[in-house]
Design a protein around this motif. Structure first.
Motif, PDB file in Angstrom:
ATOM      1  N   PHE A 340     -11.386  57.297  11.385  1.00  0.00           N
ATOM      2  CA  PHE A 340     -12.214  58.109  12.306  1.00  0.00           C
ATOM      3  C   PHE A 340     -13.075  57.259  13.005  1.00  0.00           C
ATOM      4  O   PHE A 340     -13.061  56.267  12.145  1.00  0.00           O
ATOM      5  CB  PHE A 340     -12.896  59.348  11.377  1.00  0.00           C
ATOM      6  CG  PHE A 340     -12.204  60.205  11.549  1.00  0.00           C
ATOM      7  CD1 PHE A 340     -11.782  61.778  11.163  1.00  0.00           C
ATOM      8  CD2 PHE A 340     -10.915  60.743   9.539  1.00  0.00           C
ATOM      9  CE1 PHE A 340     -11.258  62.788  11.200  1.00  0.00           C
ATOM     10  CE2 PHE A 340     -10.319  61.873   9.839  1.00  0.00           C
ATOM     11  CZ  PHE A 340     -10.948  62.728   9.962  1.00  0.00           C
ATOM     12  N   ASN A 342     -16.716  58.226  13.872  1.00  0.00           N
ATOM     13  CA  ASN A 342     -18.046  58.834  14.966  1.00  0.00           C
ATOM     14  C   ASN A 342     -17.800  60.455  14.134  1.00  0.00           C
ATOM     15  O   ASN A 342     -18.056  61.410  14.905  1.00  0.00           O
ATOM     16  CB  ASN A 342     -18.655  58.979  15.757  1.00  0.00           C
ATOM     17  CG  ASN A 342     -19.617  57.230  16.172  1.00  0.00           C
ATOM     18  OD1 ASN A 342     -19.731  57.329  14.867  1.00  0.00           O
ATOM     19  ND2 ASN A 342     -19.274  57.636  17.348  1.00  0.00           N
ATOM     20  N   LYS A 343     -16.527  60.815  12.681  1.00  0.00           N
ATOM     21  CA  LYS A 343     -16.254  61.472  12.870  1.00  0.00           C
ATOM     22  C   LYS A 343     -15.244  62.533  13.575  1.00  0.00           C
ATOM     23  O   LYS A 343     -15.210  63.252  12.598  1.00  0.00           O
ATOM     24  CB  LYS A 343     -17.655  62.386  12.127  1.00  0.00           C
ATOM     25  CG  LYS A 343     -18.426  62.125  10.718  1.00  0.00           C
ATOM     26  CD  LYS A 343     -18.986  63.063  10.068  1.00  0.00           C
ATOM     27  CE  LYS A 343     -19.965  62.387   9.213  1.00  0.00           C
ATOM     28  NZ  LYS A 343     -21.028  63.538   8.602  1.00  0.00           N
ATOM     29  N   THR A 344     -15.226  62.171  14.033  1.00  0.00           N
ATOM     30  CA  THR A 344     -13.929  62.298  14.922  1.00  0.00           C
ATOM     31  C   THR A 344     -12.322  61.460  15.165  1.00  0.00           C
ATOM     32  O   THR A 344     -12.604  60.597  14.753  1.00  0.00           O
ATOM     33  CB  THR A 344     -14.230  62.168  16.741  1.00  0.00           C
ATOM     34  OG1 THR A 344     -15.915  63.026  16.692  1.00  0.00           O
ATOM     35  CG2 THR A 344     -13.414  62.794  17.748  1.00  0.00           C
ATOM     36  N   ASP A 383     -21.413  52.886  16.662  1.00  0.00           N
ATOM     37  CA  ASP A 383     -20.677  53.602  15.816  1.00  0.00           C
ATOM     38  C   ASP A 383     -20.134  53.747  14.474  1.00  0.00           C
ATOM     39  O   ASP A 383     -20.457  52.311  14.517  1.00  0.00           O
ATOM     40  CB  ASP A 383     -19.241  53.602  17.233  1.00  0.00           C
ATOM     41  CG  ASP A 383     -19.114  53.472  18.469  1.00  0.00           C
ATOM     42  OD1 ASP A 383     -20.012  54.883  18.611  1.00  0.00           O
ATOM     43  OD2 ASP A 383     -19.183  53.341  19.770  1.00  0.00           O
ATOM     44  N   TRP A 429     -16.501  67.924  10.932  1.00  0.00           N
ATOM     45  CA  TRP A 429     -16.258  66.648  11.653  1.00  0.00           C
ATOM     46  C   TRP A 429     -14.953  67.343  12.562  1.00  0.00           C
ATOM     47  O   TRP A 429     -14.995  68.022  12.104  1.00  0.00           O
ATOM     48  CB  TRP A 429     -15.095  66.309   9.964  1.00  0.00           C
ATOM     49  CG  TRP A 429     -15.339  65.383   9.310  1.00  0.00           C
ATOM     50  CD1 TRP A 429     -16.406  65.609   8.370  1.00  0.00           C
ATOM     51  CD2 TRP A 429     -15.735  64.040   8.823  1.00  0.00           C
ATOM     52  NE1 TRP A 429     -16.957  64.871   7.390  1.00  0.00           N
ATOM     53  CE2 TRP A 429     -16.557  63.944   7.650  1.00  0.00           C
ATOM     54  CE3 TRP A 429     -14.914  62.892   9.344  1.00  0.00           C
ATOM     55  CZ2 TRP A 429     -16.617  62.254   6.733  1.00  0.00           C
ATOM     56  CZ3 TRP A 429     -15.310  61.532   9.073  1.00  0.00           C
ATOM     57  CH2 TRP A 429     -15.954  61.464   7.560  1.00  0.00           C
ATOM     58  N   GLU A 430     -14.291  66.246  13.622  1.00  0.00           N
ATOM     59  CA  GLU A 430     -13.189  66.537  14.208  1.00  0.00           C
ATOM     60  C   GLU A 430     -12.494  66.328  14.181  1.00  0.00           C
ATOM     61  O   GLU A 430     -11.887  65.435  13.851  1.00  0.00           O
ATOM     62  CB  GLU A 430     -13.717  66.297  15.714  1.00  0.00           C
ATOM     63  CG  GLU A 430     -15.740  66.967  15.537  1.00  0.00           C
ATOM     64  CD  GLU A 430     -15.347  66.973  17.530  1.00  0.00           C
ATOM     65  OE1 GLU A 430     -15.052  66.165  18.386  1.00  0.00           O
ATOM     66  OE2 GLU A 430     -16.324  66.366  17.819  1.00  0.00           O
ATOM     67  N   TYR A 431     -11.023  67.390  13.825  1.00  0.00           N
ATOM     68  CA  TYR A 431      -9.278  66.403  13.767  1.00  0.00           C
ATOM     69  C   TYR A 431      -8.971  68.450  14.244  1.00  0.00           C
ATOM     70  O   TYR A 431      -9.488  69.508  13.944  1.00  0.00           O
ATOM     71  CB  TYR A 431      -9.116  66.345  12.490  1.00  0.00           C
ATOM     72  CG  TYR A 431     -10.161  67.492  11.284  1.00  0.00           C
ATOM     73  CD1 TYR A 431      -8.808  68.215  10.689  1.00  0.00           C
ATOM     74  CD2 TYR A 431     -11.124  67.264  10.464  1.00  0.00           C
ATOM     75  CE1 TYR A 431      -9.112  69.377   9.741  1.00  0.00           C
ATOM     76  CE2 TYR A 431     -11.441  67.923   9.598  1.00  0.00           C
ATOM     77  CZ  TYR A 431     -10.535  69.202   9.664  1.00  0.00           C
ATOM     78  OH  TYR A 431     -10.672  69.552   8.657  1.00  0.00           O
TER      79      TYR A 431
END
Length: 433
Positions: A340, A342-344, A383, A429-431
């Protein structure tokens, strides 16, 4: 730099892998990883072994001093300075020991066979040895006295902080008791239904001043906009009790609302509960076994970093806090490990079998693999790059567990000074679900 970063730097300078360094010190690869990531610190004997292996002082490893700067070449100095030890001033190094032994051996060999008339030379040799011994003992005593002073200062500071905290706590309790609407109260976890994601509290409140016709309503706020209410039942002893069931969350507040006969309502907070939801999820740990190999990787002009082959594991976290027995804890149904920024999500790692180069007991660990050559672009000091596991339990609830992140600083990958790994909420989080 932290102590872990200094260990990683010197290991890479000597061309050692984490496994290779572990073999030289007689510890596991996992121990080296934990030292370099800051999750643990070496024991005293291992710290000394590291200083000798790397040719640096223990003080440098601990970050209390810097390596001596290499200046321009100058004329040769006297023998005493030419043989100066690499460690800190006053430390007994291997070079010093060898020098003392050589002096004593040569002096003894030069002496003729013992005769009565030669006793002054023997005495002189003994005195020389005693002088060396006393000198080094004096230096050790000075270092011990310095450490004792630091320890005394720390104890005084801790004692003062403790007294201030104790006084503040007593004042807060007195003010709380004076302003309280209840003379006695209680709010305890009675049970939990993790399949429904619910928790039930047993609540009790005794009004400090009771008037005929007063009622008590108990409420539970889970911090997400859901407030559950239930009426209390009055007992002969003047207490109001109830059973209160609400959705489980990490920020629950239980209160009692005292309602006068004329409808006036006064609210008294009874108890706050934090971390209950997270404690009910599977406790797992994420470990990147090639974490040390990522340190000091450089980027190109565009800030692009090319990663080496990486193996990671997700498994039971032995360092997790004790589980709340009244809540319980579920098991993991599915686990995915991703890279990941930046939590993406950048990419998922592929599940794999335990590699041959990993020897030891990995019971309960799930292995994942990222092939060599994956590229990522990072902005300097902005980042964050990390490996994170998305865990789904047997009831479909999800949580995210992250490893220590990396940042790009001065064109190299390194660990930040601080990082918070306690937030497991998937909302941040983005996933791909």
């Amino acid at each position: 730099m932290t102590m872990g970063q200094r260990i990683a730097q010197k290991r890479k300078e000597q061309g050692l892998s984490q496994e290779g360094l572990g073999e030289q010190l007689g510890v596991s690869r996992q121990a080296i990883y934990k030292w370099e990531s800051g999750a643990a610190v070496p024991e005293i004997d291992k710290l000394i072994a590291l200083s000798r292996l790397f040719g640096v002082s223990v003080g440098w490893l601990l970050g209390v001093e810097e390596l001596p700067q290499e200046g321009p070449q100058s004329a040769p100095k006297a023998d005493a300075s030419a043989t100066a030890p690499e460690g800190t001033a006053g430390e007994l190094t291997e070079a010093q020991l060898q020098m003392v032994e050589e002096i004593v051996e040569r002096y003894t060999a030069a002496l003729p066979r013992p005769r009565r008339c030669r006793w002054p030379f023997v005495l002189a040799g003994a005195i020389l040895a005693v002088v060396f011994l006393n000198l080094f003992q004096a230096l050790d005593t000075l270092r011990l006295q310095q450490q004792n002073i630091f320890n005394d200062l720390s104890r005084v500071e801790s004692n003062v902080d403790s007294q201030i905290g104790s006084i503040s706590g007593r004042v807060e309790e007195i003010l709380k008791a004076q302003n309280s609407l209840v003379a006695d109260y209680g709010a305890e976890i009675a049970s939990a239904d993790l399949e429904k994601n619910q928790v039930t509290f047993s609540v009790r409140a005794v009004p400090k001043t009771y008037t005929q016709g007063m009622t008590v309503e108990f409420t539970a706020d889970n911090g997400t906009g859901t407030v559950v209410r239930t009426a209390g039942i009055r007992s002969d002893d003047g207490s109001f009790t109830a059973s209160l069931t609400c959705p489980l969350s990490d920020a629950l507040s239980v209160s009692a609302v005292l309602i006068q006969p004329d409808g006036t309502r006064s609210t008294q907070l009874l108890e706050q509960f934090s971390g209950l939801y997270s404690a009910s999820l599977p406790a797992v740990g994420v470990m990147n076994y090639d974490a040390g190999e990522l340190l000091w990787l450089t980027c190109d002009d565009r800030g692009q970093v090319t990663l080496p082959e990486i193996y990671g594991t997700v498994g039971p976290d032995s360092s997790a806090s004790a589980v709340n027995e009244a809540i319980g804890q579920t098991e993991a149904d599915s686990v995915r490990l991703g890279l990941f920024k930046n939590k993406t999500l950048l990419t998922w790692l592929e599940p794999c079998e335990q590699p041959e180069r990993f020897q030891g007991d990995y019971t309960g660990q799930r292995f994942f693999h990222l092939p060599e050559g994956f590229q990522v672009t990072l902005q300097e000091d902005t980042d964050e790059l990390c490996f994170a596991a998305v865990v789904t339990d047997v009831y479909g609830r999800q949580a995210v567990y992250s490893s220590i992140p990396y940042i790009l600083s001065r064109g190299e990958l390194t660990w930040p000074d601080t990082s918070d790994l306690s937030d497991h909420d998937p909302a941040g989080w983005e996933y791909s679900q």
